[in-house]
Motif scaffolding. Structure first.
Motif, PDB file in Angstrom:
ATOM      1  N   VAL A 172     102.750  24.656 -23.528  1.00  0.00           N
ATOM      2  CA  VAL A 172     101.995  25.878 -23.779  1.00  0.00           C
ATOM      3  C   VAL A 172     102.503  26.474 -25.092  1.00  0.00           C
ATOM      4  N   PHE A 173     101.564  26.861 -25.948  1.00  0.00           N
ATOM      5  CA  PHE A 173     101.901  27.408 -27.253  1.00  0.00           C
ATOM      6  C   PHE A 173     101.325  28.815 -27.375  1.00  0.00           C
ATOM      7  N   VAL A 174     101.998  29.660 -28.154  1.00  0.00           N
ATOM      8  CA  VAL A 174     101.418  30.937 -28.563  1.00  0.00           C
ATOM      9  C   VAL A 174     101.527  31.021 -30.079  1.00  0.00           C
ATOM     10  N   SER A 175     100.449  31.451 -30.728  1.00  0.00           N
ATOM     11  CA  SER A 175     100.438  31.560 -32.181  1.00  0.00           C
ATOM     12  C   SER A 175      99.831  32.892 -32.582  1.00  0.00           C
ATOM     13  N   SER A 176      99.987  33.213 -33.850  1.00  0.00           N
ATOM     14  CA  SER A 176      99.491  34.473 -34.398  1.00  0.00           C
ATOM     15  C   SER A 176      98.450  34.151 -35.453  1.00  0.00           C
ATOM     16  N   GLN A 205      92.586  34.171 -26.356  1.00  0.00           N
ATOM     17  CA  GLN A 205      93.110  35.288 -27.135  1.00  0.00           C
ATOM     18  C   GLN A 205      93.849  36.225 -26.190  1.00  0.00           C
ATOM     19  N   LEU A 206      95.138  36.439 -26.477  1.00  0.00           N
ATOM     20  CA  LEU A 206      95.975  37.244 -25.590  1.00  0.00           C
ATOM     21  C   LEU A 206      95.997  38.717 -25.961  1.00  0.00           C
ATOM     22  N   THR A 207      95.812  39.021 -27.241  1.00  0.00           N
ATOM     23  CA  THR A 207      95.921  40.408 -27.693  1.00  0.00           C
ATOM     24  C   THR A 207      94.782  40.725 -28.654  1.00  0.00           C
ATOM     25  N   GLU A 208      94.538  42.006 -28.841  1.00  0.00           N
ATOM     26  CA  GLU A 208      93.590  42.446 -29.854  1.00  0.00           C
ATOM     27  C   GLU A 208      94.236  42.293 -31.230  1.00  0.00           C
ATOM     28  N   SER A 214     105.804  37.593 -34.934  1.00  0.00           N
ATOM     29  CA  SER A 214     105.748  36.234 -34.408  1.00  0.00           C
ATOM     30  C   SER A 214     105.822  36.278 -32.883  1.00  0.00           C
ATOM     31  N   PRO A 215     104.934  35.586 -32.173  1.00  0.00           N
ATOM     32  CA  PRO A 215     104.961  35.609 -30.705  1.00  0.00           C
ATOM     33  C   PRO A 215     106.082  34.732 -30.149  1.00  0.00           C
ATOM     34  N   THR A 216     106.592  35.100 -28.988  1.00  0.00           N
ATOM     35  CA  THR A 216     107.597  34.301 -28.291  1.00  0.00           C
ATOM     36  C   THR A 216     107.244  34.230 -26.806  1.00  0.00           C
ATOM     37  N   ILE A 217     107.570  33.100 -26.185  1.00  0.00           N
ATOM     38  CA  ILE A 217     107.345  32.908 -24.758  1.00  0.00           C
ATOM     39  C   ILE A 217     108.520  32.153 -24.152  1.00  0.00           C
ATOM     40  N   ALA A 218     108.646  32.234 -22.825  1.00  0.00           N
ATOM     41  CA  ALA A 218     109.640  31.447 -22.088  1.00  0.00           C
ATOM     42  C   ALA A 218     109.108  31.245 -20.673  1.00  0.00           C
ATOM     43  N   TRP A 219     109.395  30.080 -20.097  1.00  0.00           N
ATOM     44  CA  TRP A 219     108.894  29.691 -18.775  1.00  0.00           C
ATOM     45  C   TRP A 219     109.977  29.908 -17.737  1.00  0.00           C
ATOM     46  N   ASN A 220     109.635  30.566 -16.623  1.00  0.00           N
ATOM     47  CA  ASN A 220     110.630  30.835 -15.577  1.00  0.00           C
ATOM     48  C   ASN A 220     110.454  29.965 -14.336  1.00  0.00           C
ATOM     49  N   GLY A 221     109.610  28.944 -14.433  1.00  0.00           N
ATOM     50  CA  GLY A 221     109.356  28.075 -13.295  1.00  0.00           C
ATOM     51  C   GLY A 221     108.057  28.383 -12.596  1.00  0.00           C
ATOM     52  N   GLU A 222     107.498  29.565 -12.874  1.00  0.00           N
ATOM     53  CA  GLU A 222     106.220  29.963 -12.276  1.00  0.00           C
ATOM     54  C   GLU A 222     105.285  30.592 -13.298  1.00  0.00           C
ATOM     55  N   TYR A 223     105.831  31.473 -14.134  1.00  0.00           N
ATOM     56  CA  TYR A 223     105.023  32.175 -15.120  1.00  0.00           C
ATOM     57  C   TYR A 223     105.714  32.168 -16.487  1.00  0.00           C
ATOM     58  N   LEU A 224     104.960  32.593 -17.484  1.00  0.00           N
ATOM     59  CA  LEU A 224     105.476  32.743 -18.832  1.00  0.00           C
ATOM     60  C   LEU A 224     105.854  34.193 -19.076  1.00  0.00           C
ATOM     61  N   GLY A 225     107.051  34.402 -19.623  1.00  0.00           N
ATOM     62  CA  GLY A 225     107.383  35.717 -20.133  1.00  0.00           C
ATOM     63  C   GLY A 225     106.776  35.869 -21.516  1.00  0.00           C
ATOM     64  N   PHE A 226     106.158  37.012 -21.795  1.00  0.00           N
ATOM     65  CA  PHE A 226     105.427  37.219 -23.043  1.00  0.00           C
ATOM     66  C   PHE A 226     105.648  38.652 -23.513  1.00  0.00           C
ATOM     67  N   THR A 228     104.215  41.633 -25.910  1.00  0.00           N
ATOM     68  CA  THR A 228     102.996  42.081 -26.580  1.00  0.00           C
ATOM     69  C   THR A 228     103.355  42.709 -27.929  1.00  0.00           C
ATOM     70  N   PRO A 229     102.369  42.887 -28.817  1.00  0.00           N
ATOM     71  CA  PRO A 229     102.645  43.545 -30.100  1.00  0.00           C
ATOM     72  C   PRO A 229     103.173  44.965 -29.960  1.00  0.00           C
ATOM     73  N   GLU A 230     102.891  45.606 -28.826  1.00  0.00           N
ATOM     74  CA  GLU A 230     103.384  46.973 -28.611  1.00  0.00           C
ATOM     75  C   GLU A 230     104.808  46.979 -28.076  1.00  0.00           C
ATOM     76  N   VAL A 231     105.456  45.835 -28.118  1.00  0.00           N
ATOM     77  CA  VAL A 231     106.831  45.665 -27.644  1.00  0.00           C
ATOM     78  C   VAL A 231     106.922  45.951 -26.151  1.00  0.00           C
ATOM     79  N   ASN A 232     105.954  45.447 -25.420  1.00  0.00           N
ATOM     80  CA  ASN A 232     105.984  45.498 -23.966  1.00  0.00           C
ATOM     81  C   ASN A 232     106.121  44.070 -23.438  1.00  0.00           C
ATOM     82  N   PHE A 233     106.802  43.919 -22.318  1.00  0.00           N
ATOM     83  CA  PHE A 233     107.015  42.606 -21.703  1.00  0.00           C
ATOM     84  C   PHE A 233     106.128  42.487 -20.463  1.00  0.00           C
ATOM     85  N   LYS A 234     105.561  41.300 -20.264  1.00  0.00           N
ATOM     86  CA  LYS A 234     104.809  41.052 -19.037  1.00  0.00           C
ATOM     87  C   LYS A 234     104.843  39.564 -18.727  1.00  0.00           C
ATOM     88  N   LEU A 235     104.444  39.225 -17.529  1.00  0.00           N
ATOM     89  CA  LEU A 235     104.317  37.838 -17.098  1.00  0.00           C
ATOM     90  C   LEU A 235     102.858  37.433 -17.165  1.00  0.00           C
TER      91      LEU A 235
END
Length: 367
Positions: A172-176, A205-208, A214-226, A228-235
């Motif tokens: 899985v990739f995330v790009s800007s 498209q993940l964001t407006e 630069s986007p970053t992600i990490a896999w926890n075994g079930e979901y991706l940590g992501f 957002t541009p507003e410096v918020n974290f979500k799965l």
């Protein structure tokens, strides 16, 4: 004759054989059955130095404090011995059977890159994924042969880097990306590729538009940590769908790197000359950490990405700094699972022009 009065007659006197059994009649600690020691002498008259059964000049590491022979039944096994490849024996006692060896010639994978193209390898269990040059990607066999065609998941905004995660079944990739590359405001996109190199689904498209990071992600075994541009974290899941609410991040944004170890996400951020770490569990909820992880008082600023490796209890981090005069020394330190720095910051290289050092854990130490 028993010159040393140890109760054992000499086995030889002035070159003449006697009926005795003492192999050194000048030392009362030497006789048949004497307690063995780790001093290089043959105290028990066995015909070889004590604790060196194979006679290779190295003491048994299990019996002597300064021993460095991990197999005292083989004369070709000791610390520093020449390693024989592919024979299943650890000749040099480094804990690695056969040690590193070239399995094939160097492979030219892509001739169209320049020296600024930094690469990141991901091991899936059967192949490598190589992400490089801001968004080019290829799959590689363990012998270094390219699998299939080179794919591109470019970030075309402000030299932003694409990030990648392996989920156990797909990449899985995330790009800007920007609709107009001349305009700096971008949107973040998610891309998916199977282990066989096939595109799994259309880009999401993940964001407006409005991101300039630069986007970053990490896999926890079930979901991706992501993040957002507003410096918020979500799965999110692999389709890009939200799987949690957003939490406001303090301390660090994760823009310089994110990894998942020991039931928590480590989010690394570099602000000028300081490094900050935030921790988020899989709820998700932020775990408190110090405001500053490390500050380099001599640096103008630090590299925008940090290499990370998990040792099983600590996180190793490597980066380079930009100092006045153009020098770029590389450094290493560790973080505990609580996001607090452990030990000193170590300068890795005497070379003043190091760029993007990489770190990995090899079972007993970092490389």
């Amino acid at each position: 004759m028993d010159a040393d009065a140890d109760g054992y007659p000499a086995d030889e006197v002035y070159g003449t054989s006697c009926d005795g059994t003492d192999c050194d009649d000048s030392d009362d600690s030497i006789y048949p059955g004497a307690p063995m020691q780790c001093d290089g002498l043959d105290h028990d008259c066995s015909g070889h130095p004590d604790r060196d059964e194979d006679g290779d000049g190295h003491f048994n590491e299990d019996l002597c404090d300064d021993g460095d022979d991990c197999d005292d039944a083989r004369a070709d096994v000791y610390a520093g011995a020449p390693e024989v490849c592919m024979d299943g024996i650890d000749q040099d006692c480094d804990g690695i059977v056969d040690g590193p060896t070239h399995l094939g010639p160097p492979m030219l994978l892509d001739s169209s890159v320049n020296y600024e193209c930094i690469g990141e390898l991901i091991w899936t269990g059967s192949q490598f994924g190589l992400l490089y040059c801001l968004g080019k990607f290829m799959r590689i066999t363990p012998l270094g042969e390219r699998l299939g065609e080179i794919q591109e998941f470019p970030s075309n905004c402000n030299n932003h880097r694409t990030d990648v995660a392996w989920t156990g079944s797909e990449f899985v990739f995330v790009s800007s990306l920007a609709a107009d590359p001349e305009w700096p405001w971008c949107a973040m996109y998610l891309h998916r590729m199977s282990a066989d190199g096939e595109i799994v689904a259309e880009d999401v498209q993940l964001t407006e538009e409005g991101s300039s990071t630069s986007p970053t992600i990490a896999w926890n075994g079930e979901y991706l940590g992501f993040v957002t541009p507003e410096v918020n974290f979500k799965l999110i899941d692999v389709t890009g769908a939200d799987r949690s609410g957003e939490i406001d991040l303090s301390v660090a944004s994760g823009y310089s790197g994110m990894s998942y170890f020991e039931d928590r996400f480590f989010l690394i951020d570099i602000l000028g000359s300081k490094i900050q770490i935030a921790l988020v569990n899989s709820t998700p909820a932020q775990i408190p950490t110090p405001d500053d992880f490390y500050r380099d008082e001599d640096a103008v600023f630090l590299s925008d990405r940090i290499s990370m490796a998990w040792s099983g209890s600590r996180l190793g981090l490597a980066w380079h700094s930009f100092h006045e005069g153009g020098e770029n020394p590389a450094f290493f330190t560790e973080s505990g699972a609580n996001g607090v720095r452990v030990g000193d910051v170590i300068e890795l290289s005497e070379s003043p022009y190091t760029v993007d050092p990489q770190v990995t854990w090899i079972g007993e130490e970092y490389a």
